[in-house]
Design an enzyme around this catalytic site. Sequence first.
Site, PDB file in Angstrom:
ATOM      1  CD  GLU A 143      -9.168 -61.969 -42.655  1.00  0.00           C
ATOM      2  OE1 GLU A 143      -9.628 -63.034 -42.172  1.00  0.00           O
ATOM      3  OE2 GLU A 143      -9.236 -61.697 -43.864  1.00  0.00           O
ATOM      4  CG  HIS A 151     -12.977 -63.818 -40.962  1.00  0.00           C
ATOM      5  ND1 HIS A 151     -12.537 -63.630 -42.255  1.00  0.00           N
ATOM      6  CD2 HIS A 151     -14.323 -63.930 -41.054  1.00  0.00           C
ATOM      7  CE1 HIS A 151     -13.579 -63.601 -43.072  1.00  0.00           C
ATOM      8  NE2 HIS A 151     -14.671 -63.795 -42.370  1.00  0.00           N
ATOM      9  CG  ASN A 193      -9.874 -66.783 -42.204  1.00  0.00           C
ATOM     10  OD1 ASN A 193     -10.945 -66.491 -41.668  1.00  0.00           O
ATOM     11  ND2 ASN A 193      -9.123 -65.883 -42.821  1.00  0.00           N
ATOM     12  CG  ASP A 244     -17.849 -57.181 -41.857  1.00  0.00           C
ATOM     13  OD1 ASP A 244     -18.965 -57.029 -42.380  1.00  0.00           O
ATOM     14  OD2 ASP A 244     -17.332 -58.293 -41.690  1.00  0.00           O
TER      15      ASP A 244
HETATM   16  C1  GLP Z   1     -17.188 -62.342 -44.603  1.00  0.00           C
HETATM   17  C2  GLP Z   1     -17.921 -61.196 -43.894  1.00  0.00           C
HETATM   18  C3  GLP Z   1     -18.188 -61.564 -42.487  1.00  0.00           C
HETATM   19  C4  GLP Z   1     -18.984 -62.825 -42.578  1.00  0.00           C
HETATM   20  C5  GLP Z   1     -18.046 -63.943 -42.896  1.00  0.00           C
HETATM   21  C6  GLP Z   1     -18.718 -65.221 -43.283  1.00  0.00           C
HETATM   22  O1  GLP Z   1     -15.921 -61.967 -45.000  1.00  0.00           O
HETATM   23  N1  GLP Z   1     -17.321 -59.924 -44.072  1.00  0.00           N
HETATM   24  O2  GLP Z   1     -18.849 -60.560 -41.785  1.00  0.00           O
HETATM   25  O3  GLP Z   1     -19.678 -63.070 -41.387  1.00  0.00           O
HETATM   26  O4  GLP Z   1     -17.093 -63.541 -43.866  1.00  0.00           O
HETATM   27  O5  GLP Z   1     -19.342 -65.085 -44.539  1.00  0.00           O
HETATM   28  P1  GLP Z   1     -20.367 -66.138 -45.120  1.00  0.00           P
HETATM   29  O6  GLP Z   1     -21.560 -66.137 -44.234  1.00  0.00           O
HETATM   30  O7  GLP Z   1     -20.686 -65.632 -46.513  1.00  0.00           O
HETATM   31  O8  GLP Z   1     -19.675 -67.465 -45.136  1.00  0.00           O
END
Ligand code: GLP
Length: 212
Positions: free
Chosen positions: A113, A108, A106, A39
């Site tokens: 989302e 996602h 949340n 992403d």
């Molecule tokens: C972010 C990223 C996702 C990621 C997720 C968890 O928004 N764009 O691809 O896997 O949220 O992030 P983190 O590992 O920093 O908690």
Amino acid sequence: MEELPAARLCLPTGSTPKPVYELAAEWIDLSRAEVFVLDEFGLPPTDPSRCDAMLRADLLDRLAKPPHTIETLNPQALDLGVECTRFACRVDDGGLDLTMLGLGENGHLGLNEPGSDPQSATRRVDLHRATVQAAARYGPATQPAWGLTLGLREILASRRIWLLVTGAHKAQILERVLTGPIGPDVPASYLREHPNTVILADESAAAGIRPS
Ligand code: GLP
């Protein structure tokens, strides 16, 4: 004749995979792999909190040999619909052998989302407030309002999926992912319908899960 790429991998960024990448960078050989970045935030090309910049810093730039190819979603593309279709076509042209994912607080996956269903394609998305707040961890000036993400449709078509979950702040959502209703309120819950998903959680994240 050139050897075919050995693997097609989709990789996430963020805090969760960072320590894994730092260890793996010392030994893993991705020189025959096609790497897809999961992403991207709607941020300027030079912002170090962009997903492509984080993946390069945490993994790709540390490798002895670069991957065969690196495919990213470009939020500066003039037509984001065309850009998302281009990326999805590259993914579909051979599929993904392994998609690694982090878990949003949340629920996602990528930037799919809450509200995303299993047919959600690769697309531009507005970020939920929780996602914007979480992104502030990546850099003090990081305030993306939107992003581009591989769709749940393409994620769920992957031949293998690994979901990485670490930290006590993910315990509640991981419990919902595994024991709550499967549906769009918690997009990661759809992983329970995928035939080859492995969830790798540390003790803090798995604290709410009782062996059945
Ligand atoms: C972010 C990223 C996702 C990621 C997720 C968890 O928004 N764009 O691809 O896997 O949220 O992030 P983190 O590992 O920093 O908690």
